[in-house]
Design an enzyme around this catalytic site. Sequence first.
Site, PDB file in Angstrom:
ATOM      1  CE  LYS A 109      -4.152  -2.130   0.940  1.00 59.22           C
ATOM      2  NZ  LYS A 109      -3.690  -3.472   0.784  1.00 59.22           N
TER       3      LYS A 109
HETATM    4  C1  LIG Z   1      -4.241  -4.557   0.051  1.00 53.40           C
HETATM    5  C2  LIG Z   1      -3.413  -6.013  -0.039  1.00 53.40           C
HETATM    6  C3  LIG Z   1      -3.479  -6.883  -1.057  1.00 53.40           C
HETATM    7  C4  LIG Z   1      -4.368  -6.928  -2.006  1.00 53.40           C
HETATM    8  O1  LIG Z   1      -4.511  -5.965  -3.160  1.00 53.40           O
HETATM    9  P1  LIG Z   1      -5.841  -5.339  -3.866  1.00 53.40           P
HETATM   10  O2  LIG Z   1      -5.069  -4.369  -4.638  1.00 53.40           O
HETATM   11  O3  LIG Z   1      -6.776  -4.850  -3.042  1.00 53.40           O
HETATM   12  O4  LIG Z   1      -6.020  -6.669  -4.828  1.00 53.40           O
HETATM   13  C5  LIG Z   1      -2.548  -7.980  -1.017  1.00 53.40           C
HETATM   14  N1  LIG Z   1      -1.727  -8.115   0.081  1.00 53.40           N
HETATM   15  C6  LIG Z   1      -1.381  -7.122   0.855  1.00 53.40           C
HETATM   16  C7  LIG Z   1      -0.379  -7.159   1.720  1.00 53.40           C
HETATM   17  C8  LIG Z   1      -2.276  -6.077   0.942  1.00 53.40           C
HETATM   18  O5  LIG Z   1      -2.147  -4.894   1.715  1.00 53.40           O
END
Ligand SMILES: *Cc1c(COP(=O)(O)O)cnc(C)c1O
Length: 492
Positions: A109
């Site tokens: 993120k």
């Molecule tokens: C948010 C997240 C995901 C999923 O990503 P999306 O863009 O929502 O598909 C996968 N792994 C981690 C560690 C995340 O924080």
Amino acid sequence: MEYISTRGNDKRTPSMAILKGLAADGGLFMPEYIPKMDIPLSGLAEMDYRELAYNILKLYLTDFTEEELRECVNKAYDSKFDDKAIVPLKKKGDAYYLELFHGPTIAFKDMALSILPWLLTTAAKKNGVKERIVILTATSGDTGKAALEGFKDVPGTSIVVFYPKDGVSPVQEKQMLTTGGENTFVVGIYGNFDEAQSGVKEIFNDKAFEKTLKDRGILLSSANSINIGRLTPQIVYYYYAYLDLLKKGIIKEGDRINIAVPTGNFGNILAAYFAKEMGLPVNKLICASNENKVLYDFFSTDIYDRNRDFFVTTSPSMDILISSNLERLIYLITGRDAEKTSDLMKSLADIGRYEILPKEAEGLESFYGGFASEKETEEEIRKVFDDSGYVIDTHTAVASFVYRKYKEETGDDRPTVIASTASPFKFQQSVIKALSPEDAGDDEEILTDRLSEIAKVDIPYAVLSLRNAPIRHDIKCSPEEMKETLIRILEK
Ligand SMILES: *Cc1c(COP(=O)(O)O)cnc(C)c1O
């Protein structure tokens, strides 16, 4: 370039689309067309991460000047990442792990939330917005801390994060409560994530409150993952991975690679699809789900159906039954038919399901869907470690497992990049349980030391710095008191 709502009734400049987040008709903003990369791959291969980011983002954010965009990029991808490459690519076994977790909160993120605050404040300036921007976010754990870190001390902004007091992990809670900065506020809710989320939505929908705030010089905004200011920066690292393989001589210019992504809200993998549509030579996009396998079922049946049990898994950031960003793909495979997209999304809201036509499903041929059970995820962490001494987190393990299944099923052995979305230290209980079950359940600090020993990796600063960090936030309230609490915070 303008941005059009997937539901047809809103159209904005790029900077306004970032400021708005969600379109006025409830749809998501899409660029009018997906731009083609106009620089040859061999030319891009010479660039560092920031230069590459600038050259990709400028194709999407066409109303930003070069100077504005470069400044956003430079402020985002700097020394707060603990690896000079920003996203190092590591070959382990027969796969290439793209480590997207070297930012301040050690999950992917950070890739988008470290640039979004700068894009947002630049967009505000460009559009003559004078108000202070207050970001409101409800979080189930990861997004909250990444957004807090991203907006911390960004001039002209404040951020207020609501989280369920008893619904996040101890590490996640400590990460949030120790956040520094004069403009950050963290509020624990006596309730669950849905109540926190509904409370935030209610505040956003309260037009009278919006007016009151505007009179006091405040504009509410959100750091939600459907913002194009979060989607577009995620395209960059897929290019970066390809170019790294090219530079290392593992592929020749034009060779196609596969990309495997552990998926929840469908944002990360959609960015990989955008990269492919821009001209990056990609063969399959491997969409990996955990036991909440609504996307796997969609790819295999053409039916999206959220009417099912919800599982709490060891990869909680993928525990999602409504993958919001999928709406953008639906829009594309229906031939940008906004009416059709609206109908399908209305069906999803009303009865929890929709079905696409066979000719629309043809648009999904770039994707391969798969899933990993809890047992398979745990075994994958163990297998990768036994084979190569490399420790991966639970989310990455889901993608790693699905990739292996894909390879067995299809015999396709071209180079494959696995998006590694979190550091194993972030989900260390589950990782230790897979690798050294006798240590599971120990105190968090002991687990961290143990994991560092097993993985032969230094403890990330994000984890070390928590050890002696003072608690800086102690606001709590019931879901009913969220608005009042927000008012009190804004009066400070
Ligand atoms: C948010 C997240 C995901 C999923 O990503 P999306 O863009 O929502 O598909 C996968 N792994 C981690 C560690 C995340 O924080």
